[in-house]
Design a protein around this motif. Structure first.
Motif, PDB file in Angstrom:
ATOM      1  N   GLN A   1      32.830 -49.910  53.440  1.00 44.08           N
ATOM      2  CA  GLN A   1      33.001 -48.869  54.456  1.00 44.08           C
ATOM      3  C   GLN A   1      34.308 -48.097  54.235  1.00 44.08           C
ATOM      4  O   GLN A   1      34.352 -46.875  54.371  1.00 44.08           O
ATOM      5  CB  GLN A   1      33.024 -49.473  55.876  1.00 44.08           C
ATOM      6  N   ALA A   2      35.359 -48.846  53.914  1.00 39.89           N
ATOM      7  CA  ALA A   2      36.663 -48.204  53.697  1.00 39.89           C
ATOM      8  C   ALA A   2      36.582 -47.222  52.526  1.00 39.89           C
ATOM      9  O   ALA A   2      37.048 -46.083  52.613  1.00 39.89           O
ATOM     10  CB  ALA A   2      37.729 -49.274  53.430  1.00 39.89           C
ATOM     11  N   HIS A   3      35.958 -47.671  51.436  1.00 39.41           N
ATOM     12  CA  HIS A   3      35.828 -46.806  50.253  1.00 39.41           C
ATOM     13  C   HIS A   3      35.009 -45.547  50.584  1.00 39.41           C
ATOM     14  O   HIS A   3      35.324 -44.441  50.133  1.00 39.41           O
ATOM     15  CB  HIS A   3      35.168 -47.592  49.125  1.00 39.41           C
ATOM     16  N   GLN A   4      33.991 -45.733  51.385  1.00 39.49           N
ATOM     17  CA  GLN A   4      33.099 -44.618  51.723  1.00 39.49           C
ATOM     18  C   GLN A   4      33.835 -43.518  52.506  1.00 39.49           C
ATOM     19  O   GLN A   4      33.430 -42.354  52.459  1.00 39.49           O
ATOM     20  CB  GLN A   4      31.896 -45.142  52.525  1.00 39.49           C
ATOM     21  N   THR A   5      34.933 -43.851  53.169  1.00 41.87           N
ATOM     22  CA  THR A   5      35.677 -42.802  53.895  1.00 41.87           C
ATOM     23  C   THR A   5      36.275 -41.767  52.949  1.00 41.87           C
ATOM     24  O   THR A   5      36.705 -40.702  53.394  1.00 41.87           O
ATOM     25  CB  THR A   5      36.835 -43.386  54.742  1.00 41.87           C
ATOM     26  N   SER A   6      36.318 -42.087  51.641  1.00 38.66           N
ATOM     27  CA  SER A   6      36.874 -41.115  50.687  1.00 38.66           C
ATOM     28  C   SER A   6      35.890 -40.004  50.336  1.00 38.66           C
ATOM     29  O   SER A   6      36.255 -39.052  49.638  1.00 38.66           O
ATOM     30  CB  SER A   6      37.345 -41.828  49.414  1.00 38.66           C
ATOM     31  N   ALA A   7      34.649 -40.099  50.801  1.00 35.23           N
ATOM     32  CA  ALA A   7      33.684 -39.005  50.583  1.00 35.23           C
ATOM     33  C   ALA A   7      34.151 -37.752  51.332  1.00 35.23           C
ATOM     34  O   ALA A   7      34.859 -37.849  52.339  1.00 35.23           O
ATOM     35  CB  ALA A   7      32.297 -39.426  51.059  1.00 35.23           C
ATOM     36  N   ARG A   8      33.759 -36.599  50.829  1.00 30.62           N
ATOM     37  CA  ARG A   8      34.235 -35.343  51.422  1.00 30.62           C
ATOM     38  C   ARG A   8      33.375 -34.937  52.615  1.00 30.62           C
ATOM     39  O   ARG A   8      32.577 -33.999  52.545  1.00 30.62           O
ATOM     40  CB  ARG A   8      34.230 -34.223  50.376  1.00 30.62           C
ATOM     41  N   TYR A   9      33.559 -35.612  53.697  1.00 27.74           N
ATOM     42  CA  TYR A   9      32.827 -35.291  54.914  1.00 27.74           C
ATOM     43  C   TYR A   9      33.349 -33.994  55.512  1.00 27.74           C
ATOM     44  O   TYR A   9      34.530 -33.661  55.387  1.00 27.74           O
ATOM     45  CB  TYR A   9      32.981 -36.416  55.945  1.00 27.74           C
ATOM     46  N   ASP A  10      32.461 -33.281  56.176  1.00 29.66           N
ATOM     47  CA  ASP A  10      32.886 -32.077  56.898  1.00 29.66           C
ATOM     48  C   ASP A  10      33.878 -32.453  57.986  1.00 29.66           C
ATOM     49  O   ASP A  10      33.886 -33.573  58.497  1.00 29.66           O
ATOM     50  CB  ASP A  10      31.672 -31.387  57.535  1.00 29.66           C
ATOM     51  N   LYS A  11      34.675 -31.477  58.368  1.00 29.41           N
ATOM     52  CA  LYS A  11      35.737 -31.721  59.348  1.00 29.41           C
ATOM     53  C   LYS A  11      35.184 -32.222  60.684  1.00 29.41           C
ATOM     54  O   LYS A  11      35.836 -33.001  61.378  1.00 29.41           O
ATOM     55  CB  LYS A  11      36.529 -30.416  59.538  1.00 29.41           C
ATOM     56  N   ASP A  12      33.973 -31.797  61.053  1.00 32.72           N
ATOM     57  CA  ASP A  12      33.460 -32.183  62.374  1.00 32.72           C
ATOM     58  C   ASP A  12      32.722 -33.521  62.377  1.00 32.72           C
ATOM     59  O   ASP A  12      32.170 -33.925  63.397  1.00 32.72           O
ATOM     60  CB  ASP A  12      32.573 -31.070  62.945  1.00 32.72           C
ATOM     61  N   ILE A  13      32.723 -34.196  61.237  1.00 30.56           N
ATOM     62  CA  ILE A  13      32.101 -35.518  61.175  1.00 30.56           C
ATOM     63  C   ILE A  13      33.183 -36.594  61.245  1.00 30.56           C
ATOM     64  O   ILE A  13      34.175 -36.535  60.532  1.00 30.56           O
ATOM     65  CB  ILE A  13      31.277 -35.675  59.881  1.00 30.56           C
ATOM     66  N   SER A  14      32.985 -37.566  62.149  1.00 31.62           N
ATOM     67  CA  SER A  14      33.906 -38.694  62.230  1.00 31.62           C
ATOM     68  C   SER A  14      33.539 -39.709  61.168  1.00 31.62           C
ATOM     69  O   SER A  14      32.419 -40.222  61.138  1.00 31.62           O
ATOM     70  CB  SER A  14      33.830 -39.354  63.607  1.00 31.62           C
ATOM     71  N   GLU A  15      34.492 -40.016  60.289  1.00 31.78           N
ATOM     72  CA  GLU A  15      34.237 -41.036  59.265  1.00 31.78           C
ATOM     73  C   GLU A  15      33.978 -42.401  59.895  1.00 31.78           C
ATOM     74  O   GLU A  15      33.297 -43.235  59.299  1.00 31.78           O
ATOM     75  CB  GLU A  15      35.407 -41.133  58.281  1.00 31.78           C
ATOM     76  N   PHE A  16      34.553 -42.653  61.072  1.00 29.42           N
ATOM     77  CA  PHE A  16      34.260 -43.926  61.747  1.00 29.42           C
ATOM     78  C   PHE A  16      32.755 -44.087  61.900  1.00 29.42           C
ATOM     79  O   PHE A  16      32.167 -45.107  61.520  1.00 29.42           O
ATOM     80  CB  PHE A  16      34.903 -43.956  63.148  1.00 29.42           C
ATOM     81  N   LEU A  17      32.131 -43.053  62.473  1.00 27.49           N
ATOM     82  CA  LEU A  17      30.691 -43.089  62.715  1.00 27.49           C
ATOM     83  C   LEU A  17      29.918 -43.088  61.400  1.00 27.49           C
ATOM     84  O   LEU A  17      28.960 -43.851  61.220  1.00 27.49           O
ATOM     85  CB  LEU A  17      30.300 -41.866  63.564  1.00 27.49           C
ATOM     86  N   ALA A  18      30.354 -42.238  60.469  1.00 32.88           N
ATOM     87  CA  ALA A  18      29.611 -42.084  59.212  1.00 32.88           C
ATOM     88  C   ALA A  18      29.574 -43.375  58.397  1.00 32.88           C
ATOM     89  O   ALA A  18      28.567 -43.676  57.758  1.00 32.88           O
ATOM     90  CB  ALA A  18      30.221 -40.952  58.378  1.00 32.88           C
ATOM     91  N   VAL A  19      30.661 -44.130  58.399  1.00 31.82           N
ATOM     92  CA  VAL A  19      30.706 -45.314  57.538  1.00 31.82           C
ATOM     93  C   VAL A  19      30.461 -46.607  58.310  1.00 31.82           C
ATOM     94  O   VAL A  19      30.256 -47.669  57.696  1.00 31.82           O
ATOM     95  CB  VAL A  19      32.053 -45.435  56.769  1.00 31.82           C
ATOM     96  N   GLY A  20      30.487 -46.534  59.639  1.00 32.24           N
ATOM     97  CA  GLY A  20      30.202 -47.734  60.412  1.00 32.24           C
ATOM     98  C   GLY A  20      31.412 -48.614  60.692  1.00 32.24           C
ATOM     99  O   GLY A  20      31.338 -49.838  60.616  1.00 32.24           O
ATOM    100  N   LEU A  21      32.524 -47.984  61.026  1.00 32.87           N
ATOM    101  CA  LEU A  21      33.691 -48.733  61.502  1.00 32.87           C
ATOM    102  C   LEU A  21      33.980 -48.285  62.932  1.00 32.87           C
ATOM    103  O   LEU A  21      33.646 -47.154  63.314  1.00 32.87           O
ATOM    104  CB  LEU A  21      34.913 -48.488  60.612  1.00 32.87           C
ATOM    105  N   ASN A  22      34.599 -49.146  63.717  1.00 35.73           N
ATOM    106  CA  ASN A  22      34.801 -48.838  65.135  1.00 35.73           C
ATOM    107  C   ASN A  22      36.216 -48.368  65.444  1.00 35.73           C
ATOM    108  O   ASN A  22      37.178 -49.086  65.145  1.00 35.73           O
ATOM    109  CB  ASN A  22      34.494 -50.077  65.975  1.00 35.73           C
ATOM    110  N   PRO A  23      36.332 -47.183  66.063  1.00 34.56           N
ATOM    111  CA  PRO A  23      37.659 -46.748  66.518  1.00 34.56           C
ATOM    112  C   PRO A  23      38.107 -47.607  67.696  1.00 34.56           C
ATOM    113  O   PRO A  23      37.290 -48.052  68.507  1.00 34.56           O
ATOM    114  CB  PRO A  23      37.436 -45.295  66.940  1.00 34.56           C
ATOM    115  N   GLN A  24      39.381 -47.835  67.777  1.00 31.81           N
ATOM    116  CA  GLN A  24      39.944 -48.645  68.846  1.00 31.81           C
ATOM    117  C   GLN A  24      41.212 -47.945  69.317  1.00 31.81           C
ATOM    118  O   GLN A  24      42.037 -47.541  68.492  1.00 31.81           O
ATOM    119  CB  GLN A  24      40.283 -50.027  68.273  1.00 31.81           C
ATOM    120  N   TYR A  25      41.332 -47.790  70.633  1.00 31.87           N
ATOM    121  CA  TYR A  25      42.518 -47.103  71.160  1.00 31.87           C
ATOM    122  C   TYR A  25      43.435 -48.093  71.868  1.00 31.87           C
ATOM    123  O   TYR A  25      42.971 -49.050  72.499  1.00 31.87           O
ATOM    124  CB  TYR A  25      42.092 -45.963  72.088  1.00 31.87           C
TER     125      TYR A  25
END
Lengths: 217, 217
Positions: B94-118
């Motif tokens: 999942q971490a490696h996949q965040t290096s893909a060139r996602y569009d600005k409006d796409i959250s890499e958290f959602l795209a790769v399957g990791l959970n944001p935590q605040y």
């Protein structure tokens, strides 16, 4: 476990140094070989070498304002050259020992029992026992104003790989083949075990494992 | 095996990138969490995080001029905050996949399957699955003139260690306990095995092995 800013500020100096040094993750372990203008050798371990760019081939390192590797920085500024030598698992103790505060007229090579090695086009000594050695030409040095550390940048001029079998067909080097170690914190050394090599990531494409295929040049 | 300057210059671009990226040694693997001014999340893996100093607690990273993590840099400049999250062996793909060139409006958290935590005092998201998370306040950014990369420096404000047993009595963190991985080259991931922890080196004194003794805070 949570350390807020006040907790960090309240740590005693040595505890804080160990904790903050652990935060960046694993670090590279390299020996920097230099000579001064009179040809006196110096060798110093650093864990702050980092990749800066491939074209031109640049490599950076951070040197503290008043720390052990100061002779190294003086020598680099005097001669414009240095070598970077990967630390492997057979020379960890000797490499670590170079961080002792030896007098300027003592060669750390001799003091710790590593052998200087000279190669064409570089006045700086390499470490014979290292299996990956890099000749570097000094390019720039700048003070980081926030804490007076020094960012030293060099350009890679020569690469010596002592074990051809670590060279992969796409340029990648198999650092496990040459037993390069990693550092954590100030003073812990680690060998590594490969988990996986992953393909270039693209949106909506499952990454693949890349085989690590070594070959002769 | 010897690569002289002309050999390096003659390598095709991709081979050169792999080779030069392999030279610095093992690198840290971290995920940088940010939001833009509208609160849109971004997550990006970097292998260029490095320790800069303990007092004040500063951490640096290099960002390339036209590379994937550009959204990250824009967000950092907009909000002044980011998080650094250690990559462990369970989230490497999942971490490696965040290096893909996602569009600005796409959250890499959602795209790769990791959970944001605040967490309190930080508008930037942490990675829930990471076991060592650091809140960072942006301090400075400067362009390295030699290759137009950007050196970004931040001050550590909060440290969250999700496994108390990795904390050692002298402040050192046992990164193996939390399965932090190391990177080599562009794309290979490694776990580590401890070789030794060594005492502070002094001239004429044999270095000793330091036990890694963890304790609760």
């Amino acid at each position: 476990m949570h350390f807020a800013t006040t907790d960090i500020n309240n740590l005693d100096q040595q505890t804080r140094v160990h904790l903050i040094n652990s935060l960046s993750g694993f670090k590279s372990a390299n020996l920097i070989g230099t000579v001064d203008a009179q040809g006196k050798e110096n060798l110093s371990i650093v864990s702050s070498i980092f990749h800066l760019g491939a074209n031109p081939p640049l490599i950076g390192m951070i040197m503290r304002p008043h720390s052990v590797p100061r002779h190294t920085l003086e020598n680099i500024l005097q001669t414009g050259q240095y070598t970077i030598n990967h630390v492997n698992d057979e020379i960890v103790e000797q490499a670590h020992q170079t961080s002792a505060r030896y007098d300027k007229d003592i060669s750390e090579f001799l003091a710790v029992g590593l052998n200087p090695q000279y190669k064409p086009n570089s006045i700086a000594p390499f470490v014979k026992e290292s299996k990956l050695k890099i000749a570097v030409e000094f390019k720039s040095s700048q003070t980081i104003e926030l804490n007076q550390t020094e960012l030293v940048i060099g350009q890679i001029t020569d690469i010596y790989l002592e074990d051809d079998s670590a060279y992969c067909q796409d340029g990648f080097l198999d650092l496990e083949r040459i037993n390069t170690v990693a550092v954590s914190g100030l003073d812990r050394y680690h060998t590594t075990t490969a988990l996986t090599r992953l393909s270039y990531a693209k949106p909506e494409v499952q990454v693949q494992t890349i085989p690590v295929t070594t070959m002769k040049k």
